[in-house]
Write a protein that holds these residues in place. Structure first.
Motif, PDB file in Angstrom:
ATOM      1  N   SER A   1      55.711 -12.417  31.201  1.00 54.57           N
ATOM      2  CA  SER A   1      54.758 -13.459  30.829  1.00 54.57           C
ATOM      3  C   SER A   1      53.347 -13.026  31.216  1.00 54.57           C
ATOM      4  O   SER A   1      53.138 -12.328  32.215  1.00 54.57           O
ATOM      5  N   ILE A   2      52.362 -13.440  30.409  1.00 54.50           N
ATOM      6  CA  ILE A   2      50.961 -13.166  30.707  1.00 54.50           C
ATOM      7  C   ILE A   2      50.162 -14.449  30.517  1.00 54.50           C
ATOM      8  O   ILE A   2      50.634 -15.408  29.898  1.00 54.50           O
ATOM      9  N   GLN A   3      48.950 -14.471  31.069  1.00 55.32           N
ATOM     10  CA  GLN A   3      48.036 -15.586  30.867  1.00 55.32           C
ATOM     11  C   GLN A   3      46.731 -15.077  30.283  1.00 55.32           C
ATOM     12  O   GLN A   3      46.126 -14.145  30.828  1.00 55.32           O
ATOM     13  N   ILE A   4      46.285 -15.663  29.161  1.00 60.69           N
ATOM     14  CA  ILE A   4      44.938 -15.401  28.665  1.00 60.69           C
ATOM     15  C   ILE A   4      44.000 -16.305  29.456  1.00 60.69           C
ATOM     16  O   ILE A   4      44.082 -17.531  29.365  1.00 60.69           O
ATOM     17  N   THR A   5      43.148 -15.686  30.250  1.00 64.02           N
ATOM     18  CA  THR A   5      42.343 -16.438  31.208  1.00 64.02           C
ATOM     19  C   THR A   5      40.868 -16.485  30.861  1.00 64.02           C
ATOM     20  O   THR A   5      40.152 -17.377  31.325  1.00 64.02           O
ATOM     21  N   THR A   6      40.386 -15.508  30.080  1.00 66.62           N
ATOM     22  CA  THR A   6      38.943 -15.308  29.969  1.00 66.62           C
ATOM     23  C   THR A   6      38.573 -14.891  28.561  1.00 66.62           C
ATOM     24  O   THR A   6      39.284 -14.098  27.935  1.00 66.62           O
TER      25      THR A   6
END
Length: 680
Positions: free
Chosen positions: A408-413
């Protein structure tokens, strides 16, 4: 200048870097570890990304890193590292590899940017300067072995237990099986080293007579090595280990054509696809200590090395150690100046600067190269967005992003370089493996009167330890019937003789037929004439900035004292709405003093140059002292002093002077000397 954020909005102008502000972005400390990059030149560098890893840190609290950074200084991959890293490269199969650790090992990242393989040279001490890989995946690594020799039997004053360092090269196949082992002890003589080298003394305890600092696979059957302390490039048969030829040094087999200078204590030899070789000439033993990148055409049959081009920075740089060079996909040449100012210059084929950075206040990268690349960790449904024409309301468009990795990854920026584009979707957004998500982006022309807007959005997954990002090009329009305006920004009087001529445009321009302006096409629209508008034509070279709003003109020769010049932008240019730029003419006059002349440098040594605090000066041809001045770019004397009696040496404190270009002038009873210097 203010920085406005939606996600993260970053505005960057020439020579200016704005701090990132965060609005709809998760707070992650990784951004604070990015190197602060000063843009000295930005004139439309080649497409691609710079691959780099830190060897030295100069900023308090900085962390070692590996990074992939775009032309504007924005990281699209950045990972904090515990130890120094070097030689970050893109492999032929698209994976990334680099040297790291103590002792140095070659680490290879998989498609998800995770280290999966390591390789180290076997049974000898690794040499961390360089490595190479061929299209089949074979890898060559360098190392060194030491032995003890009684040098008193060979040279007066020699050490009875001198440690002799020899080069070892090992070649491995793609499965890391050792194929070949080569040692300099079997092919070189101990006294092949350059007796004049400041780094080699045959009476010392340790003799590093080869000091190999680069290796490059040339063909299926050969590779090149750079032997710095021998001033030699050596071609070696990969199958037999035999020497094929030797270029430079005591055992030189070649005639140098169109090149009386040669190379000295070089780095970064590279075999080019056309059979030429490219190297970084440190120039330690040249009469005038200047560093450059040098390309030679090699005729192995007739044993000639013909100079094709030598790339110098203006003003020049001297890197007494380190430094690398690379020829990239579009023909541009990159020079990394080692730990010295500036950090990096990318040259167009004609020698004009396409891009120049400095981040010496943060860190030093021993090798910087450029490649076309994008992450495979996550993908987007398109790599560009065209918003259309703005009338009165904000325009929106959407893209889908998919997580291709097993985690899993998070698009943060989301970062933007202008205030005209941003993201509506609230961040962070979680993406489990194999999932996709839609992100909504916006365009608004704001109060701008110009008609065309473009930018690059950087969509990033930031954590405390790393960034993984991909970029999307965006553009939009606005109705525009106002013609662009030009203005001379270099000054109109008392212009220094070595000053660049700069013309600022009110908006982005192009060829009137819609073609792109670049370093090649802009020359046809620029004229500089002497004394009057129809006077003598002055040969010059022009570049257009990356945002197409600044024309920089560099005359081929230094301007003349107390002279009026006319500069013109000719017809045939327009903005992106088709509004034509009127013919622009302006005039300026040079300084009436000799503050720019550089007539006699014989016997004058000024170093280091560029200089930070202490400038060392030697006038070797005189015996009665000298007076000297340091003059700034406006012609003002900022330091005036003398050296008396028989002294021929001065150490000058420049710590209180601001960064910039200065002129050092020395006067003796019989001569005058002048030298440009750069203070950073």
């Amino acid at each position: 200048m203010k920085c406005r954020s939606i996600g993260i909005i970053v505005l960057v102008a020439l020579g200016v870097v704005c701090s990132s502000l965060k609005a709809f972005a998760q707070q992650n400390s990784i951004v604070s570890f990015f190197p602060t990059i000063e843009h000295l030149e930005s004139n439309g560098a080649a497409e691609g990304y710079y691959f780099m890893g830190s060897k030295g840190l100069t900023a308090t609290g900085a962390s070692h890193y590996i990074a992939i950074i775009d032309n504007y200084g924005t990281p699209i991959f950045f990972r904090k590292m515990k130890k120094a890293t070097s030689s970050v490269c893109l492999l032929p199969d698209g994976r990334i590899a680099y040297l790291n650790g103590v002792p140095r090992k070659l680490f290879i990242l998989n498609d998800w940017l995770t280290p999966v393989e390591t390789l180290s040279i076997e049974e000898v001490k690794p040499n961390g300067h360089d490595w190479d890989v061929d299209i089949n995946g074979n890898v060559v690594l360098m190392g060194e072995v030491s032995s003890v020799k009684d040098m008193s039997q060979l040279i007066e004053g020699g050490n009875v237990q001198a440690e002799i360092l020899d080069l070892v090269v090992q070649e491995f196949d793609r499965d890391f099986n050792l194929l070949h082992n080569w040692s300099s002890a079997d092919h070189f003589d101990l006294f092949d080293g350059n007796d004049n080298s400041p780094y080699l003394d045959y009476t010392e305890e340790q003799l590093d007579y080869v000091h190999a600092n680069a290796i490059s696979i040339d063909t299926d059957t050969s590779y090149l090595i750079s032997c710095r302390h021998m001033d030699e490039i050596t071609k070696i048969d990969r199958r037999t280990g035999e020497l094929i030829w030797r270029l430079g040094g005591k055992n030189n087999q070649f005639e140098f054509v169109n090149d009386e200078l040669g190379f000295s204590h070089q780095h970064s030899v590279r075999a080019l696809p056309n059979g030429h070789i490219l190297l970084f000439d440190n120039g330690n033993l040249h009469a005038e200590k200047i560093s450059s990148a040098v390309e030679y055409e090699i005729d192995e049959m007739n044993k000639t090395a013909t100079l094709v081009k030598r790339f110098y920075r203006n003003p020049t740089v001297y890197s007494n150690h380190q430094g690398t060079t690379q020829r990239i996909h579009n023909g541009n040449t990159i020079i990394n100046w080692g730990p010295y100012w500036p950090s990096l210059t990318e040259f167009n084929p004609d020698g004009s600067p396409a891009l120049e950075w400095d981040f010496t206040k943060h860190s030093f990268c021993p090798r910087i190269e450029k490649y076309i690349w994008e992450t495979k960790v996550f993908s987007s449904s398109s790599d560009s967005i065209t918003f259309g024409t703005w009338e009165s309301d904000t325009l929106t468009q959407s893209l889908w992003f998919k997580n291709n990795s097993p985690d899993s990854i998070q698009i943060t920026t989301v970062e933007s370089r202008t205030e005209n584009f941003g993201i509506n979707t609230m961040l962070p957004v979680l993406l489990v493996s194999g999932d996709s998500v839609k992100l909504d982006f916006w365009f608004n022309s704001g109060n701008s009167e110009t008609g065309y807007f473009d930018d690059v959005l950087t969509i990033a997954c930031d954590t405390e330890e790393q960034r993984i990002a991909r970029q999307v090009k965006v553009n939009g329009r606005k109705s525009d019937n106002i013609s662009p305006v030009a203005q001379l920004v270099s000054g109109q009087s008392n212009v220094a003789l070595n000053e660049k001529i700069r013309i600022q445009l009110s908006e982005k321009i192009q060829l009137i037929n819609g073609g792109e302006l670049n370093y090649e096409s802009i020359d046809a629209f620029v004229e500089v004439r002497k004394n009057n508008i129809a006077g003598e034509l002055i040969p010059c070279n022009a570049v257009i900035s990356a945002d197409k709003t600044l024309v920089t003109i560099v005359p081929d020769e230094e301007l003349k004292i107390g002279t009026v010049y006319f500069v013109q932008l000719k017809s045939g240019l327009s903005d992106f709405a088709g509004n034509e730029l009127s013919v622009f003419t302006a005039q300026f006059s040079t300084t009436i003093t000799s503050a720019g002349s550089n007539k006699n440098n014989a016997g004058l040594e000024v170093y280091p140059n560029p200089v930070k605090d202490r400038l060392m000066v030697t006038v070797s041809n005189e015996s009665d002292g000298f007076t000297y001045q340091i003059i700034n770019g406006n012609g003002a004397v900022v330091i005036n002093d003398s050296v008396y009696g028989a002294m021929r040496y001065a150490e000058i404190d420049l710590s209180k002077l601001p960064g910039g270009i200065y002129l050092f002038i020395a006067h003796t009873t019989n001569n005058s000397y002048a030298k440009k210097i750069v203070k950073y």
